[in-house]
Design a protein around this motif. Structure first.
Motif, PDB file in Angstrom:
ATOM      1  N   GLU A 230      -4.283  -6.898   9.355  1.00  0.00           N
ATOM      2  CA  GLU A 230      -5.633  -6.465   9.733  1.00  0.00           C
ATOM      3  C   GLU A 230      -5.719  -6.091  11.210  1.00  0.00           C
ATOM      4  N   LYS A 231      -4.982  -6.790  12.061  1.00  0.00           N
ATOM      5  CA  LYS A 231      -4.965  -6.439  13.486  1.00  0.00           C
ATOM      6  C   LYS A 231      -4.435  -5.018  13.673  1.00  0.00           C
ATOM      7  N   ASN A 232      -3.339  -4.686  12.972  1.00  0.00           N
ATOM      8  CA  ASN A 232      -2.765  -3.338  13.048  1.00  0.00           C
ATOM      9  C   ASN A 232      -3.721  -2.299  12.459  1.00  0.00           C
ATOM     10  N   LEU A 233      -4.384  -2.672  11.359  1.00  0.00           N
ATOM     11  CA  LEU A 233      -5.333  -1.774  10.712  1.00  0.00           C
ATOM     12  C   LEU A 233      -6.501  -1.456  11.651  1.00  0.00           C
ATOM     13  N   SER A 234      -7.029  -2.487  12.296  1.00  0.00           N
ATOM     14  CA  SER A 234      -8.143  -2.314  13.228  1.00  0.00           C
ATOM     15  C   SER A 234      -7.745  -1.396  14.384  1.00  0.00           C
ATOM     16  N   TYR A 235      -6.534  -1.596  14.892  1.00  0.00           N
ATOM     17  CA  TYR A 235      -6.036  -0.773  15.998  1.00  0.00           C
ATOM     18  C   TYR A 235      -5.946   0.697  15.588  1.00  0.00           C
ATOM     19  N   LEU A 236      -5.406   0.951  14.393  1.00  0.00           N
ATOM     20  CA  LEU A 236      -5.237   2.339  13.940  1.00  0.00           C
ATOM     21  C   LEU A 236      -6.580   3.022  13.713  1.00  0.00           C
ATOM     22  N   ILE A 237      -7.544   2.308  13.112  1.00  0.00           N
ATOM     23  CA  ILE A 237      -8.861   2.898  12.849  1.00  0.00           C
ATOM     24  C   ILE A 237      -9.582   3.183  14.162  1.00  0.00           C
ATOM     25  N   ASN A 238      -9.448   2.287  15.127  1.00  0.00           N
ATOM     26  CA  ASN A 238     -10.078   2.491  16.439  1.00  0.00           C
ATOM     27  C   ASN A 238      -9.456   3.664  17.188  1.00  0.00           C
ATOM     28  N   HIS A 239      -8.222   4.053  16.780  1.00  0.00           N
ATOM     29  CA  HIS A 239      -7.567   5.189  17.416  1.00  0.00           C
ATOM     30  C   HIS A 239      -7.631   6.429  16.510  1.00  0.00           C
ATOM     31  N   GLN A 240      -8.708   6.495  15.728  1.00  0.00           N
ATOM     32  CA  GLN A 240      -9.072   7.688  14.964  1.00  0.00           C
ATOM     33  C   GLN A 240      -8.105   8.033  13.828  1.00  0.00           C
ATOM     34  N   HIS A 241      -7.398   7.068  13.292  1.00  0.00           N
ATOM     35  CA  HIS A 241      -6.561   7.326  12.119  1.00  0.00           C
ATOM     36  C   HIS A 241      -7.406   7.186  10.853  1.00  0.00           C
ATOM     37  N   LYS A 242      -7.306   8.155   9.948  1.00  0.00           N
ATOM     38  CA  LYS A 242      -8.075   8.127   8.708  1.00  0.00           C
ATOM     39  C   LYS A 242      -7.152   8.281   7.500  1.00  0.00           C
ATOM     40  N   ASP A 243      -7.695   7.975   6.329  1.00  0.00           N
ATOM     41  CA  ASP A 243      -6.941   8.088   5.061  1.00  0.00           C
ATOM     42  C   ASP A 243      -5.611   7.345   5.141  1.00  0.00           C
ATOM     43  N   LEU A 244      -5.687   6.085   5.554  1.00  0.00           N
ATOM     44  CA  LEU A 244      -4.475   5.293   5.750  1.00  0.00           C
ATOM     45  C   LEU A 244      -3.917   4.788   4.431  1.00  0.00           C
ATOM     46  N   ILE A 245      -2.587   4.697   4.383  1.00  0.00           N
ATOM     47  CA  ILE A 245      -1.893   4.107   3.229  1.00  0.00           C
ATOM     48  C   ILE A 245      -1.088   2.923   3.750  1.00  0.00           C
ATOM     49  N   LEU A 246      -1.274   1.778   3.123  1.00  0.00           N
ATOM     50  CA  LEU A 246      -0.539   0.567   3.494  1.00  0.00           C
ATOM     51  C   LEU A 246       0.488   0.269   2.400  1.00  0.00           C
ATOM     52  N   ALA A 247       1.773   0.233   2.778  1.00  0.00           N
ATOM     53  CA  ALA A 247       2.842  -0.075   1.815  1.00  0.00           C
ATOM     54  C   ALA A 247       3.324  -1.496   2.053  1.00  0.00           C
ATOM     55  N   VAL A 248       3.331  -2.303   0.991  1.00  0.00           N
ATOM     56  CA  VAL A 248       3.724  -3.714   1.092  1.00  0.00           C
ATOM     57  C   VAL A 248       4.575  -4.103  -0.116  1.00  0.00           C
ATOM     58  N   HIS A 249       5.123  -5.313  -0.064  1.00  0.00           N
ATOM     59  CA  HIS A 249       5.861  -5.860  -1.205  1.00  0.00           C
ATOM     60  C   HIS A 249       4.892  -6.054  -2.380  1.00  0.00           C
ATOM     61  N   PRO A 250       5.351  -5.929  -3.646  1.00  0.00           N
ATOM     62  CA  PRO A 250       4.453  -6.066  -4.800  1.00  0.00           C
ATOM     63  C   PRO A 250       3.656  -7.370  -4.826  1.00  0.00           C
ATOM     64  N   ILE A 251       4.248  -8.469  -4.379  1.00  0.00           N
ATOM     65  CA  ILE A 251       3.518  -9.745  -4.380  1.00  0.00           C
ATOM     66  C   ILE A 251       2.361  -9.683  -3.385  1.00  0.00           C
ATOM     67  N   MET A 252       2.635  -9.119  -2.206  1.00  0.00           N
ATOM     68  CA  MET A 252       1.578  -8.978  -1.197  1.00  0.00           C
ATOM     69  C   MET A 252       0.532  -7.984  -1.669  1.00  0.00           C
ATOM     70  N   HIS A 253       0.982  -6.952  -2.415  1.00  0.00           N
ATOM     71  CA  HIS A 253       0.045  -5.968  -2.975  1.00  0.00           C
ATOM     72  C   HIS A 253      -0.955  -6.668  -3.901  1.00  0.00           C
ATOM     73  N   ALA A 254      -0.457  -7.546  -4.747  1.00  0.00           N
ATOM     74  CA  ALA A 254      -1.335  -8.281  -5.665  1.00  0.00           C
ATOM     75  C   ALA A 254      -2.300  -9.178  -4.890  1.00  0.00           C
ATOM     76  N   TYR A 255      -1.808  -9.806  -3.829  1.00  0.00           N
ATOM     77  CA  TYR A 255      -2.631 -10.711  -3.017  1.00  0.00           C
ATOM     78  C   TYR A 255      -3.789  -9.963  -2.349  1.00  0.00           C
ATOM     79  N   LEU A 256      -3.506  -8.741  -1.863  1.00  0.00           N
ATOM     80  CA  LEU A 256      -4.516  -7.980  -1.123  1.00  0.00           C
ATOM     81  C   LEU A 256      -5.503  -7.247  -2.023  1.00  0.00           C
ATOM     82  N   THR A 257      -5.114  -6.933  -3.243  1.00  0.00           N
ATOM     83  CA  THR A 257      -5.967  -6.110  -4.113  1.00  0.00           C
ATOM     84  C   THR A 257      -6.675  -6.904  -5.210  1.00  0.00           C
TER      85      THR A 257
END
Length: 519
Positions: free
Chosen positions: A445-472
């Motif tokens: 989330e810290k990295n996500l906040s930094y990217l959004i504050n620096h005008q990045h849009k339509d972001l894709i986050l790639a993670v391990h399948p277990i972490m994917h399940a945890y976040l979604t």
């Protein structure tokens, strides 16, 4: 049989998987910085003659001098030496006419290396084997240029037809066609793929190869040894040249440049097959999509499990490879002999696949389950020969010895493919402890906040399948999940993608063009 070629381009190079009926049978890796490939032609400088080995060491630009044995010199070695010197010193604008080249007498089979290469001359050589371990490349002076239907060999006028073409009428037809269209001073070997082809197709293939020889002649002009004179085609196109037939039904590539090159190549050699080439850009790794990764993980390693419960143990020594066949819990009948035969036949099919997949070469000793009946032993040998028929490497299968062992010899052209399927966890380094999901979530989330504050849009986050399940994971439509909370908090949708190649705590951000955002 359906054949599929899956091509995965990475920064490190190109990985090529050949599937037959969805089963992985060959895996090739072409490094991005690979400097030597089988088939490449070099202008080499003879550095040292070793009469005791009847061989020479030749400098072709590798850190270790390449090895050239007398048996690899070719009967036309003197003609090749003469041609090399003539081409290097040629001053005519368009080059001399190879059709008028005077061929020298053949060398004797039992001769000495210093009789032929005395004076340590420059010579045109072809890579026979890639550098393996600390050894330099293995060389040959028997120059051959392979096409799709024919192979040309300079300095002779021999026409030969592949023994795999069994029809005597077809062999005679092809022989007559090639003898009629063959240029002077070129020998021609007709490949199995030429069966049924007409004169125009064979002539086009032959013309392209003769043009390649003219390119070699031109590149030798003024060359200074050591120098690369001609590169073999890329691994992709050389595989297509050797393998493409009516059984091929799919070629999938994840790199736009390789896709365009492959499509152009197919358009030239087999226009009717152009539709089988497709570009893959679906997000998930291409090898995952076509189950290549899963098969690699299952097929490599000391133990290989078979569907019935039987399994193979594959061991490697300096001198040979040893494969032990174990029955596991398989039992198809109360007859021990029948059980042994069924298990051995299943194992033989997998062994033939493993030899191609791992590219095992040299001597392979297989300890099959003991069988008493000679008929069953004969059935096993015939089955093994049949399973290995699709193997392009030269091989021989010997009868089962009185100790119950089968010996197989197989040509080795490149380093054996070894993939370690066991490794220390890259996250915990073997301690068994990693950062909790909450800490990892906070870091993401810290990295996500930094990217959004620096005008990045339509972001894709790639993670391990277990972490994917945890976040979604959440309620209806994902409401209440971490992903949903981020969208609510930052007023921006973040797509989360699972990648099985990542370790548990690894994550990366990508933009909508699939380019990774470096933090």
């Amino acid at each position: 049989m359906n054949k599929e070629l899956i091509i995965n381009a990475t920064p490190q190079g190109v990985e090529i998987a050949l599937l037959e009926d969805k089963k992985l049978v060959e895996l090739h890796h072409e490094k991005a910085d690979a400097s030597f490939a089988v088939g490449d032609l070099y202008l080499g400088k003879v550095k040292k003659l070793i009469p005791g080995l009847n061989a020479a060491f030749v400098d072709v630009g590798f850190e270790k001098d390449a090895f050239l044995h007398y048996t690899d010199l070719s009967p036309y070695a003197r003609s090749l030496l003469k041609f090399t010197q003539q081409a290097m010193n040629d001053t005519t604008p368009n080059g001399f006419d190879f059709g008028t080249f005077q061929v020298e007498p053949e060398i004797v089979k039992t001769g000495k290396i210093n009789e032929v290469l005395n004076g340590k001359p420059h010579i045109l050589v072809q890579i026979l084997k890639e550098p393996i371990a600390a050894k330099g490349p293995r060389l040959s002076c028997e120059i051959s240029l392979p096409g799709r239907f024919v192979v040309i060999t300079p300095f002779n006028d021999i026409v030969a037809v592949s023994r795999k073409i069994h029809s005597s009428d077809e062999r005679k037809r092809l022989q007559k066609i090639v003898e009629a269209i063959k240029p002077k001073n070129f020998g021609v070997i007709v490949r199995t793929a030429a069966e049924g082809k007409n004169t125009a197709e064979l002539h086009e293939d032959l013309t392209e190869l003769v043009a390649t020889w003219q390119t070699i002649k031109h590149n030798l002009k003024g060359a200074v040894a050591p120098a690369k004179i001609l590169s073999e085609q890329t691994k992709t196109t050389s595989m297509l040249r050797d393998l493409l037939n009516e059984d091929f039904n799919k070629i999938v590539i994840n790199d736009r440049n390789i896709f365009n090159d492959t499509k152009s190549y197919i358009q030239r050699i087999a226009p009717d097959k152009i539709d089988i080439v497709s570009y893959y850009h679906n997000g998930s790794p291409i090898f995952d999509q076509f189950s290549v990764t899963k098969q690699v993980k299952a097929a490599f390693g000391k133990t290989v499990n078979l569907p019935s419960g039987a399994y193979l143990i594959i061991e490697h020594t300096e001198a040979l490879h040893v494969i032990d066949v174990n029955s596991g819990y398989k039992s198809v009948s109360n007859n021990q002999e029948q059980n042994a035969l069924e298990t051995n036949l299943e194992a033989a099919e997998e062994i033939a696949r493993q030899l191609r997949l791992r590219d095992l070469g040299g001597i392979i000793v297989v300890d099959f389950i003991d069988m008493k009946l000679p008929d069953n032993k004969r059935k096993l040998i015939e089955a093994m020969e049949n399973f290995m028929r699709t193997d392009r490497a030269k091989h021989a299968v010997l009868p089962i010895s009185k100790f119950g062992l089968m010996q197989i010899t197989r040509q080795r052209m490149k380093p054996e493919v070894t993939i370690n399927t066991q490794e220390v966890c890259p996250t915990c380094n073997g301690t068994g402890k990693i950062s909790s999901a909450l800490i990892l979530e906070d870091e993401i989330e810290k990295n996500l906040s930094y990217l959004i504050n620096h005008q990045h849009k339509d972001l894709i986050l790639a993670v391990h399948p277990i972490m994917h399940a945890y976040l979604t994971k959440g309620g209806f439509m994902g409401i209440g999940s971490r992903q949903w909370n981020w969208r609510w908090k930052y007023k921006q949708k973040v797509r989360i993608r699972a990648n099985t190649n990542y370790h548990l705590t690894e994550f990366h951000f990508f933009d909508n063009q699939e380019d990774e955002i470096k933090l």
